[in-house]
Structures are given as C-alpha cells and as structure tokens.
Design an enzyme around this catalytic site. Structure first.
Site, PDB file in Angstrom:
ATOM      1  N   SER A 159      14.435 113.388  31.081  1.00  0.00           N
ATOM      2  CA  SER A 159      14.258 113.872  29.774  1.00  0.00           C
ATOM      3  C   SER A 159      13.807 112.569  28.947  1.00  0.00           C
ATOM      4  O   SER A 159      14.721 112.288  27.983  1.00  0.00           O
ATOM      5  CB  SER A 159      15.550 114.624  28.977  1.00  0.00           C
ATOM      6  OG  SER A 159      15.986 115.701  29.912  1.00  0.00           O
ATOM      7  N   ARG A 174       7.820 105.434  27.274  1.00  0.00           N
ATOM      8  CA  ARG A 174       8.762 104.668  26.938  1.00  0.00           C
ATOM      9  C   ARG A 174      10.050 105.154  26.901  1.00  0.00           C
ATOM     10  O   ARG A 174      10.319 106.566  26.932  1.00  0.00           O
ATOM     11  CB  ARG A 174       8.573 104.170  25.254  1.00  0.00           C
ATOM     12  CG  ARG A 174       8.993 105.404  24.195  1.00  0.00           C
ATOM     13  CD  ARG A 174       8.322 105.078  22.979  1.00  0.00           C
ATOM     14  NE  ARG A 174       6.803 105.310  22.976  1.00  0.00           N
ATOM     15  CZ  ARG A 174       6.387 106.658  23.114  1.00  0.00           C
ATOM     16  NH1 ARG A 174       6.954 107.502  22.922  1.00  0.00           N
ATOM     17  NH2 ARG A 174       4.726 106.545  23.180  1.00  0.00           N
ATOM     18  N   ASP A 212      13.604 118.425  29.806  1.00  0.00           N
ATOM     19  CA  ASP A 212      14.648 119.393  29.378  1.00  0.00           C
ATOM     20  C   ASP A 212      14.267 120.444  28.627  1.00  0.00           C
ATOM     21  O   ASP A 212      14.793 121.385  28.700  1.00  0.00           O
ATOM     22  CB  ASP A 212      16.000 118.405  28.835  1.00  0.00           C
ATOM     23  CG  ASP A 212      15.646 117.740  27.704  1.00  0.00           C
ATOM     24  OD1 ASP A 212      14.597 117.635  27.419  1.00  0.00           O
ATOM     25  OD2 ASP A 212      16.732 117.339  27.190  1.00  0.00           O
TER      26      ASP A 212
END
Ligand code: BGC
Length: 492
Positions: A159, A174, A212
C-alpha cells in the site's frame, strides 16, 4: 458555527461558562483555524476533480492516478485457494483465503505480525527478509514443512504509490506513512521480494501486486454491486475507482478498447502538494517540514491516522510554549515534546470521554504525559480533538465527492476501511454531513433514509480483495486476455 458536527453532549453545554476569557479566545482562534466552511469544501472539491483528470493525462499532475491492471469486477463465481499478504503502515497480515463454490462465499484464516517501528528505516534486505520470515512462519503453521508443498499463488497488497506496467510489477514512486528505506524508491519491488522468498525457501508465486484501495474496491463490489470506489482512511489515506481506458490519455499508446474498465489507484494523499487550496495551518507546515518526505502527501498529512495525534501534540506544545495563556504552566512537558508520541487513538479517547468533568481525559493526560490538567484546559483539549477530527473527516469527503463528480455518479456506495474510518468517533457522520454540504443534497426526510452517496464499511480488501484479484488475474491468463500481464508488444 457552521458544519462542525456535534460539539458536545447537550448535558455539557454549560461547561464553557467556567472557562476563563483568554482561554475562550484561544479556543475561538483554534476554531477559526481548523474549521473548513462549506464554501471551502466546494472549492477544494472543484480543484480535486480537475487534478484527478490531470493525473490521467499525458502531462500528469501531482495525484499519480496509477493504472492497476485490475480490469474487471468479480462475478461472485471465482474459486480457489490464495494467499494474501498485506503490508500496510502498521501491521503485516498474512491470510489464506478459499473462494468457495457458493456464490460470493469464502473461508479465511489469518495471522497478524507487528511491523517493528525500526523496520520503517531499516535496510531494504532487512525489510524483505522480515516479510519472507512471516510468510514462512504462516505456511509452516498451516501447512507443515515448507519444502514439501506446491507453490501457492499470492496477492501482495503493497500500500504505497507504485507504477505498474504489469500487474506483477510495482516501481515504488515514493515511500509514504513515515517509511524511509534506502534503495527501494524508483525500483521494482517484486524482484526484491521474490529474492527474499528464495533466500528463505518460501513456496510462493506472486500473482498480483495490489494497492489496499483497489483490494477494497474489488472486495466491496463482490458483495454490493453499487460499490463504485474503495477508500482507506487509516494510517494513510487514499482511494481507487474504476475508469474506462478511453479516459486515460496516458495509456492511449497501448490501444486498449476505450470502454475496457481499468481500476485506478488515485494516490490522492498527494492532492494539492502545490498548496493551492488546502487550508493548511502552521502545524501542518511543521509536520510536512519534519517528515521524511517534505513536500509530499499534503492531503494525507491533514487526514490520516499517522498525523492526527501529531497535529494535536504540536498545537498543545505551541499553547504551552508560545501563547499568553501558557497551558500546563510550570509543569514538565518533556513527554509531550517527543514527536509522534500521540496517535489517533489518543484523540479518539478524548472525544469519547463520556464524563461531564472530562475525568477520563484528565486521567489519560496524567497517565501518558505526566501532566495535570485544569478543568478549563480539559475543555480546550476536548474542543481541539473535535476540531482536528472534524477537519479530517470533512476534507476526506472532498475526495469522495470529486470521484463522484468526475464519474457523474449521482448515487453510489463507497466502501471504506482503515482505523480512522472504523474507530474514530463520529468520522463517518462528519464525513456524511460534509458530502451533503458539497453535493447540495436536501435535508433527509428521516434519520434512517439513505443518502444518495453512502460511505459504508468495506469488505476486507487486503485479504479477500487481494485473493479475488489474484483469481481474476489467473483467469485472464487462462483466457489469453493478457493486457497488463504480458509486455504490451506481445498483446494483441
Ligand atoms: C499510500 C497508499 C495507500 C494509503 C492507505 C498511502 O500512504 O500511498 O498507497 O493506499 O496510504 O493505506
């Protein structure tokens, strides 16, 4: 004051009368700072809609709008046994899910492993080895000797923002949620993960890498066809929805049929990284400045569970150090000085204090922070928690409203999961009130009537959703529908 949601139980209405004038003035200043008016909500939503489209365009924008290669909803007849690994911000969860022959039914076994805080800034190898170890333990517990079993298909819920050219690839854009591990950003994480599995001898074959939110979208649509988006309001915050390939200019070169569905992981935590519309306070600026990734996740840093306690802590310290009122005067605030020492559950607890004299809040401050609060200070503390929690819920509604506007959904359900959505008091009601203000719905006829757009508790996205996506992917491979699974040059 407009749009703040319930301020306090009616029995406690008179309590502000006992608060000295200078403290009342300070509370008013905080109210002005943290209240988001209906007009501002609308302005944020308008900008949000434009930014969603920008993220899909060739030029791109600050919201990544990542195509996920999840290209259909389940029909409820998926079957088979799959593993699901959920690497969220706080815990690691491993599940084994069997999608049974009964429509939309499944069995699940699962184990949770704590992600030690040190892992957030460990080396990449330490991270992947820890994860491989947890998977090894899980398989050994439930299947016995790992060397003796056929490879199990895995849906890996990772996630964090990742570019996916294929469903089993994820180039980390990132780190978010306080992670700061060198050598992973800009890289495809799948080989790193698979190498760790091989080192540890874990019999697993990765079938799909999932966010997610995408898992939440798919798992929710599995049981409720009105579900049009999957949202997470937890340690981080984000949403996914189904787009048509024809509305995604940045993948036009792949020549996919324009009406083919494609789930988009918005990564809306990055909304307004340019700081054009969000009503940031000096406290939000400090959080961003002192975070491992300054300039990133502007929206998330005002909403997500990881930051709510920290915003609260910074305000408290400021009121102690810099204001004329000097709360906690003469007391040792060293525990309060520790960054990230308060989490969102601290605020939840304050908001849930049922006592007229805020006794539980008093005891909490004494237990956790070694501070003795006066009654007026307790009133300020309670109000501040309400303001921070309310702002988060109201801002999060802008994202939901923006997706509805972009897709022209006048009515739909959104599936939501995450600790803030599930546990933070009044988050749902405050968010619903803000949606009403943004989308100009008339007042409800009765309290139980459904709103046109309802944000509802989702099915388990990173468990069942991940298993479903693994199943849908393997089905596509069998059918020879290989977009996003094989290199596009091999796809006709
Ligand atoms: C991540 C998203 C994730 C969200 C909720 C954010 O920090 O960038 O990928 O969906 O947290 O977990």
């Amino acid at each position: 004051m407009v749009g703040l949601g319930p301020r306090r139980p009616p029995s406690r209405k008179g309590s502000m009368a006992d608060v000295p004038k200078d403290l009342v003035a300070e509370i008013h200043k905080l109210e002005t700072l943290f209240t988001v008016s209906p007009e501002k909500l609308k302005q944020i939503t308008e900008h949000f809609v434009a930014e969603l489209a920008k993220g899909l365009s060739v030029e791109g924008g600050s919201i990544p709008m990542n195509p996920t290669w999840v290209m259909s909803y389940p029909d409820g007849y998926e079957t088979g046994t799959y593993l699901a690994l959920d690497m969220g911000g706080t815990n690691l969860r491993v599940c084994e899910i069997t999608l049974t022959d009964e429509k939309s039914e499944f069995d699940i076994i699962q184990s949770k492993y704590r992600m030690p805080d040190e892992l957030k800034s460990a080396t990449s190898e330490e991270l992947w080895d820890y994860i491989a170890d947890c998977l090894y333990q899980f398989i050994e517990t439930h299947h016995g000797d790992c060397s003796n079993i056929p490879e199990l298909p895995l849906g890996f819920t990772f996630s964090y923002p990742a570019t996916q050219n294929y469903i089993d690839e994820g180039i980390l854009q990132r780190w978010t949620k306080g992670f700061d591990i060198d050598g992973v950003e800009g890289e495809n994480i799948v080989p790193m993960f698979e190498e760790a599995l091989a080192r540890r001898g874990v019999p697993i074959k990765l079938a799909a890498l999932i966010n997610d939110t995408t898992g939440t979208l798919i798992a929710s649509a599995y049981t409720d066809p009105d579900m049009k988006m999957g949202c997470i309001f937890g340690t981080g915050c984000n949403a996914a929805y189904m787009e048509n390939c024809g509305s995604i200019p940045k993948i036009a070169h792949l020549n996919l049929p324009p009406d083919l569905p494609m789930a988009i992981n918005c990564e809306w935590g990055a909304f307004d990284n340019e700081h054009k519309v969000l009503p940031r306070t000096a406290y939000d600026v400090t959080i961003d400045r002192d975070s491992p990734r300054p300039g990133q996740q502007a929206f998330e840093k005002m909403i997500a569970g990881l930051y709510l306690g920290e915003i609260f802590r910074l305000v408290m310290l400021d009121l102690h150090d810099n204001k004329e009122i000097h709360i906690f005067e003469g007391q040792d605030v060293s525990t309060l000085r520790k960054a990230y020492s308060l989490d969102a559950s601290f605020l939840s607890f304050i908001e849930e204090d049922p006592f007229e004299n805020l006794q539980e809040t008093h005891d909490l401050f004494s237990r956790k922070l070694n501070l003795t609060c006066t009654r007026p200070e307790l009133e300020l503390i309670r109000r501040l928690a309400e303001l921070i929690g309310t702002r988060a819920a109201r801002l999060s509604a802008c994202g939901v409203a923006a997706i509805c506007k972009k897709k022209g959904y006048e009515t739909c359900h959104a599936g939501a999961d995450g600790s803030v959505f599930n546990k933070y008091p009044n988050f749902k009601e405050r968010g619903a009130q803000a949606l009403r203000e943004i989308l100009d719905w008339p007042e409800k006829k009765n309290r139980r009537a459904e709103d046109p757009v309802e944000v509802l508790p989702a099915e388990d996205g990173s468990g069942v959703g991940a298993a479903l996506i693994a199943a849908l992917t393997l089905k596509r491979i069998k059918e020879g529908n290989l977009a996003g699974i094989l290199h596009p040059e091999n796809y006709k």
